[in-house]
Write a protein that holds these residues in place. Structure first.
Motif, PDB file in Angstrom:
ATOM      1  N   LEU A 106       0.820  -1.164  -0.004  1.00  0.00           N
ATOM      2  CA  LEU A 106      -0.055   0.148   0.037  1.00  0.00           C
ATOM      3  C   LEU A 106       0.745   1.241  -0.078  1.00  0.00           C
ATOM      4  CD1 LEU A 106      -2.867   1.400   0.391  1.00  0.00           C
ATOM      5  CD2 LEU A 106      -2.260   1.030   2.816  1.00  0.00           C
ATOM      6  N   LEU A 107       1.718   1.273   0.723  1.00  0.00           N
ATOM      7  CA  LEU A 107       2.715   2.548   0.869  1.00  0.00           C
ATOM      8  C   LEU A 107       3.811   2.619   0.145  1.00  0.00           C
ATOM      9  CD1 LEU A 107       2.642   2.326   4.913  1.00  0.00           C
ATOM     10  CD2 LEU A 107       0.935   3.451   3.361  1.00  0.00           C
ATOM     11  N   ASN A 108       3.933   4.046  -0.331  1.00  0.00           N
ATOM     12  CA  ASN A 108       5.154   4.629  -0.783  1.00  0.00           C
ATOM     13  C   ASN A 108       5.928   5.392   0.169  1.00  0.00           C
ATOM     14  OD1 ASN A 108       5.077   3.460  -3.566  1.00  0.00           O
ATOM     15  ND2 ASN A 108       3.281   4.678  -3.942  1.00  0.00           N
ATOM     16  N   GLU A 109       7.156   5.520  -0.226  1.00  0.00           N
ATOM     17  CA  GLU A 109       8.031   6.639   0.764  1.00  0.00           C
ATOM     18  C   GLU A 109       7.161   7.958   1.100  1.00  0.00           C
ATOM     19  OE1 GLU A 109      12.461   8.533   1.434  1.00  0.00           O
ATOM     20  OE2 GLU A 109      11.905   7.471  -0.453  1.00  0.00           O
ATOM     21  N   GLY A 110       7.132   8.154   2.431  1.00  0.00           N
ATOM     22  CA  GLY A 110       6.338   9.433   2.815  1.00  0.00           C
ATOM     23  C   GLY A 110       5.078   9.245   2.818  1.00  0.00           C
ATOM     24  N   ASP A 111       4.277   8.260   2.648  1.00  0.00           N
ATOM     25  CA  ASP A 111       2.752   8.209   2.723  1.00  0.00           C
ATOM     26  C   ASP A 111       2.505   7.892   4.207  1.00  0.00           C
ATOM     27  OD1 ASP A 111       2.388   8.141  -0.063  1.00  0.00           O
ATOM     28  OD2 ASP A 111       2.211   6.045  -0.087  1.00  0.00           O
ATOM     29  N   GLU A 112       1.402   8.665   4.566  1.00  0.00           N
ATOM     30  CA  GLU A 112       1.305   8.550   6.110  1.00  0.00           C
ATOM     31  C   GLU A 112       0.068   7.855   6.392  1.00  0.00           C
ATOM     32  OE1 GLU A 112       2.431  13.601   6.369  1.00  0.00           O
ATOM     33  OE2 GLU A 112       0.029  12.784   6.642  1.00  0.00           O
ATOM     34  N   VAL A 113       0.077   7.354   7.525  1.00  0.00           N
ATOM     35  CA  VAL A 113      -0.967   6.353   8.143  1.00  0.00           C
ATOM     36  C   VAL A 113      -1.236   6.753   9.588  1.00  0.00           C
ATOM     37  CG1 VAL A 113      -1.538   3.863   9.019  1.00  0.00           C
ATOM     38  CG2 VAL A 113      -0.237   4.408   6.947  1.00  0.00           C
ATOM     39  N   ILE A 114      -2.494   7.087   9.558  1.00  0.00           N
ATOM     40  CA  ILE A 114      -3.060   7.767  10.971  1.00  0.00           C
ATOM     41  C   ILE A 114      -3.361   6.424  12.007  1.00  0.00           C
ATOM     42  CG2 ILE A 114      -4.828   8.825  12.238  1.00  0.00           C
ATOM     43  CD1 ILE A 114      -5.534  10.566   9.517  1.00  0.00           C
ATOM     44  N   ILE A 115      -2.798   6.604  12.922  1.00  0.00           N
ATOM     45  CA  ILE A 115      -2.634   5.566  13.940  1.00  0.00           C
ATOM     46  C   ILE A 115      -3.075   6.147  15.420  1.00  0.00           C
ATOM     47  CG2 ILE A 115      -1.204   3.973  15.341  1.00  0.00           C
ATOM     48  CD1 ILE A 115       0.799   3.803  13.112  1.00  0.00           C
ATOM     49  N   GLU A 167     -13.495  14.511  14.458  1.00  0.00           N
ATOM     50  CA  GLU A 167     -12.834  16.000  14.163  1.00  0.00           C
ATOM     51  C   GLU A 167     -11.358  15.793  14.392  1.00  0.00           C
ATOM     52  OE1 GLU A 167     -16.988  16.395  15.228  1.00  0.00           O
ATOM     53  OE2 GLU A 167     -15.341  15.435  16.441  1.00  0.00           O
ATOM     54  N   GLN A 168     -10.967  14.927  15.403  1.00  0.00           N
ATOM     55  CA  GLN A 168      -9.347  14.563  15.529  1.00  0.00           C
ATOM     56  C   GLN A 168      -8.959  13.968  14.197  1.00  0.00           C
ATOM     57  OE1 GLN A 168     -10.000  12.489  19.167  1.00  0.00           O
ATOM     58  NE2 GLN A 168      -7.827  13.447  19.734  1.00  0.00           N
ATOM     59  N   LEU A 169      -9.804  13.093  13.479  1.00  0.00           N
ATOM     60  CA  LEU A 169      -9.352  12.156  12.327  1.00  0.00           C
ATOM     61  C   LEU A 169      -8.854  13.194  11.153  1.00  0.00           C
ATOM     62  CD1 LEU A 169      -8.776   9.774  10.599  1.00  0.00           C
ATOM     63  CD2 LEU A 169     -11.279   9.308  10.488  1.00  0.00           C
ATOM     64  N   LYS A 170     -10.125  14.131  11.123  1.00  0.00           N
ATOM     65  CA  LYS A 170     -10.250  15.113  10.075  1.00  0.00           C
ATOM     66  C   LYS A 170      -8.809  16.305  10.108  1.00  0.00           C
ATOM     67  CE  LYS A 170     -13.714  17.489   7.452  1.00  0.00           C
ATOM     68  NZ  LYS A 170     -15.210  17.932   7.282  1.00  0.00           N
ATOM     69  N   SER A 171      -8.771  16.375  11.337  1.00  0.00           N
ATOM     70  CA  SER A 171      -7.699  17.221  11.455  1.00  0.00           C
ATOM     71  C   SER A 171      -6.142  16.597  11.096  1.00  0.00           C
ATOM     72  CB  SER A 171      -7.475  18.152  12.629  1.00  0.00           C
ATOM     73  OG  SER A 171      -7.122  16.912  13.735  1.00  0.00           O
ATOM     74  N   ALA A 172      -5.918  15.343  11.358  1.00  0.00           N
ATOM     75  CA  ALA A 172      -4.657  14.750  10.859  1.00  0.00           C
ATOM     76  C   ALA A 172      -4.661  14.425   9.522  1.00  0.00           C
ATOM     77  CB  ALA A 172      -4.777  13.485  12.079  1.00  0.00           C
ATOM     78  N   ILE A 173      -5.688  14.512   8.572  1.00  0.00           N
ATOM     79  CA  ILE A 173      -5.454  13.999   7.276  1.00  0.00           C
ATOM     80  C   ILE A 173      -4.836  15.196   6.668  1.00  0.00           C
ATOM     81  CG2 ILE A 173      -6.867  13.617   5.176  1.00  0.00           C
ATOM     82  CD1 ILE A 173      -9.098  12.704   7.135  1.00  0.00           C
ATOM     83  N   THR A 174      -3.619  14.694   5.737  1.00  0.00           N
ATOM     84  CA  THR A 174      -3.085  15.650   4.852  1.00  0.00           C
ATOM     85  C   THR A 174      -3.170  14.999   3.410  1.00  0.00           C
ATOM     86  OG1 THR A 174      -0.748  14.486   4.950  1.00  0.00           O
ATOM     87  CG2 THR A 174      -1.407  16.126   6.912  1.00  0.00           C
ATOM     88  N   GLU A 175      -2.370  15.588   2.311  1.00  0.00           N
ATOM     89  CA  GLU A 175      -2.478  15.095   1.224  1.00  0.00           C
ATOM     90  C   GLU A 175      -1.570  13.923   1.072  1.00  0.00           C
ATOM     91  OE1 GLU A 175       1.362  17.851  -0.388  1.00  0.00           O
ATOM     92  OE2 GLU A 175      -0.660  18.179  -1.076  1.00  0.00           O
ATOM     93  N   LYS A 176      -0.813  13.631   2.246  1.00  0.00           N
ATOM     94  CA  LYS A 176      -0.077  12.289   2.070  1.00  0.00           C
ATOM     95  C   LYS A 176      -0.780  11.317   2.735  1.00  0.00           C
ATOM     96  CE  LYS A 176       4.530  14.563   1.735  1.00  0.00           C
ATOM     97  NZ  LYS A 176       5.871  14.668   2.426  1.00  0.00           N
ATOM     98  N   THR A 177      -1.912  11.342   3.427  1.00  0.00           N
ATOM     99  CA  THR A 177      -2.443  10.449   4.041  1.00  0.00           C
ATOM    100  C   THR A 177      -3.015   9.334   3.144  1.00  0.00           C
ATOM    101  OG1 THR A 177      -3.367  12.119   5.910  1.00  0.00           O
ATOM    102  CG2 THR A 177      -4.465  10.042   5.643  1.00  0.00           C
ATOM    103  N   LYS A 178      -2.671   8.139   3.628  1.00  0.00           N
ATOM    104  CA  LYS A 178      -3.107   6.868   2.951  1.00  0.00           C
ATOM    105  C   LYS A 178      -4.050   5.973   3.545  1.00  0.00           C
ATOM    106  CE  LYS A 178      -2.006   5.145  -1.150  1.00  0.00           C
ATOM    107  NZ  LYS A 178      -0.806   4.526  -1.543  1.00  0.00           N
ATOM    108  N   ALA A 179      -4.058   5.830   4.805  1.00  0.00           N
ATOM    109  CA  ALA A 179      -4.932   5.086   5.536  1.00  0.00           C
ATOM    110  C   ALA A 179      -4.841   5.498   6.881  1.00  0.00           C
ATOM    111  CB  ALA A 179      -4.197   3.576   5.673  1.00  0.00           C
ATOM    112  N   VAL A 180      -5.983   4.866   7.703  1.00  0.00           N
ATOM    113  CA  VAL A 180      -6.199   5.145   9.144  1.00  0.00           C
ATOM    114  C   VAL A 180      -6.545   3.639   9.637  1.00  0.00           C
ATOM    115  CG1 VAL A 180      -8.641   5.491   8.723  1.00  0.00           C
ATOM    116  CG2 VAL A 180      -7.593   6.003  11.089  1.00  0.00           C
ATOM    117  N   ILE A 181      -6.133   3.408  10.745  1.00  0.00           N
ATOM    118  CA  ILE A 181      -5.914   2.157  11.341  1.00  0.00           C
ATOM    119  C   ILE A 181      -7.210   2.253  12.619  1.00  0.00           C
ATOM    120  CG2 ILE A 181      -5.060   0.287  12.818  1.00  0.00           C
ATOM    121  CD1 ILE A 181      -2.398   1.125  11.743  1.00  0.00           C
ATOM    122  N   ILE A 182      -7.770   1.310  12.613  1.00  0.00           N
ATOM    123  CA  ILE A 182      -9.082   1.259  13.556  1.00  0.00           C
ATOM    124  C   ILE A 182      -8.829  -0.281  14.056  1.00  0.00           C
ATOM    125  CG2 ILE A 182     -11.438   1.107  14.193  1.00  0.00           C
ATOM    126  CD1 ILE A 182     -11.880   3.151  12.008  1.00  0.00           C
TER     127      ILE A 182
END
Length: 394
Positions: A110-119, A154-169
């Motif tokens: 899934l991930l390329n260098e620099g892609d972000e995952v919200i944890i 609201e927390q999730l939304k504020s953490a999203i950037t153009e590099k965000t690829k995924a979030v873990i639940i």
């Protein structure tokens, strides 16, 4: 020899570190009680063991398809249909060498260098490390204790950037034991749909839920969310099969095919015998699963009441999994320690009780205590912790 940067950047597992120290003390002859276990203390049910033995006798000891036996995928599909009313095709399922391997393989494809995952924090210790191994960037969002360690839309939304690829639940959660409600999942799902963020839904503890709480998969809430979700699950916790190493992922066909392609060049296939054992685990009565769940719930109710009586301890009562995650910052300070890590180390050295500091889970004020051990050992451990505190605060 100079090692690869990806390995050098890894953070040692706090759970393995405390276990190693406990084993060292045991080898010296000390009576150590380990409460760091991340696995049920029951043996695998007999009918599952018998199925593995039968498979060996019948010669099912060869390579299997990389993504898992067709017969096992059939049982997994049936399980999703019955438990979550989710329909998957065999091409949307991959069987892996444990749920941890499923997660690792997913992040690699899934991930390329620099892609972000919200944890969300607190988190299971391997999430950020696996993201880093795929050259991704872990982005931590604090699940506050006053919100049952869960993050808000609201927390999730504020953490999203153009590099965000995924979030873990992770629900039920390791280490907190807390569970997201359907309403909370819908709200988080709306944010993910709006921003086209992949949801990695770790549901490995779904069968270990207590009281009136219900487990809900975010994938079952809408067709859009199902398409955006990769479910991670397995039989390690539900059927006490941690050592058999069978987990699986269900999701988008393209992702699953990529994971299968990668597995073909890394593991070839999950262990054949363990796959036949898992078929039996899903085909036969789930009575043993319920018996284990009931035993864990019974222990929780007894141990929780005793735990919160210890000076300086505060703890939300878990809704699932088999961990307590008390806040012991006050207890550490009362005992004269600057951190929970120092307090935990002293507890192990002086009273021979091994617990895992919360710093390894992104929550340095807490500790994780597993009740996947006998009630006798649990009560003995809590008595020792109380003795430790009584001696320190006099």
């Amino acid at each position: 020899m100079k090692l690869a940067k990806r390995v050098s950047a890894l953070t040692p597992s706090s759970t393995l570190e405390i276990t190693a120290k406990a084993q060292e003390l045991k080898a010296q002859g000390h009576d150590v009680i380990g409460l760091g276990a991340g696995e049920p203390d029951f043996n695998t049910p007999d009918h599952i063991i018998e199925a593995a033995y039968k498979a060996m006798l019948e010669g099912h000891t060869k390579y299997t398809p990389t993504g898992g036996l067709a017969a096992l995928k059939k049982e997994i599909i049936k399980k999703f249909q019955e438990d979550q009313q989710l329909a998957y095709a065999p091409t949307e399922i991959i069987v892996c060498n444990g749920a941890k391997h499923a997660l690792y393989t997913l992040f690699q494809v899934l991930l390329n260098e620099g892609d972000e995952v919200i944890i969300p924090t607190p988190y299971w210790v391997s999430y950020p490390e696996q993201v880093k191994l795929a050259e991704g960037v872990p982005v931590f969002v604090e699940g506050f204790e006053e919100n049952d360690f869960k993050i808000t839309p609201e927390q999730l939304k504020s953490a999203i950037t153009e590099k965000t690829k995924a979030v873990i639940i992770n629900s039920p959660s390791n280490p907190t034991g807390m569970i997201y409600t359907e309403e909370e999942l819908r709200a988080l799902g709306e944010v993910c749909v709006e921003h086209n963020i992949l949801i990695v839904s770790d549901e490995i503890y779904e069968k270990l839920v207590y009281g009136d709480t219900k487990h809900v998969s975010i994938a079952q809430l809408s067709a859009e969310l199902k398409q955006l979700t990769v479910i991670i699950n397995g039989v390690s916790k539900s059927h006490s099969m941690t050592g058999w190493r069978i987990g699986y992922a269900a999701g988008n066909k393209q992702l699953i095919q990529a994971m299968t392609n990668l597995a073909g060049h890394s593991t070839s296939n999950p262990t054949s015998i363990a796959q036949y054992a898992t078929i039996a685990a899903y085909q036969h009565s789930q009575e043993a699963v319920e018996e284990m769940r009931h035993a864990f719930e019974s222990r929780l109710n007894i141990v929780y009441d005793k735990l919160i009586q210890i000076p300086g301890f505060s703890c939300l009562k878990p809704q699932g999994a088999f961990y307590l995650f008390p806040n012991v910052k006050e207890a550490a300070a009362m005992a004269g320690y600057d951190s929970v890590d120092e307090w935990a180390k002293a507890l192990l050295e002086e009273e021979k009780v091994a617990i895992v500091p919360g710093s390894g889970f992104g929550a340095p004020e807490n500790m994780r205590l597993s009740y996947a051990t006998s009630l006798e050992q649990l009560e003995k451990a809590l008595d020792r912790i109380k003795t430790f505190m009584d001696k320190k605060v006099r």
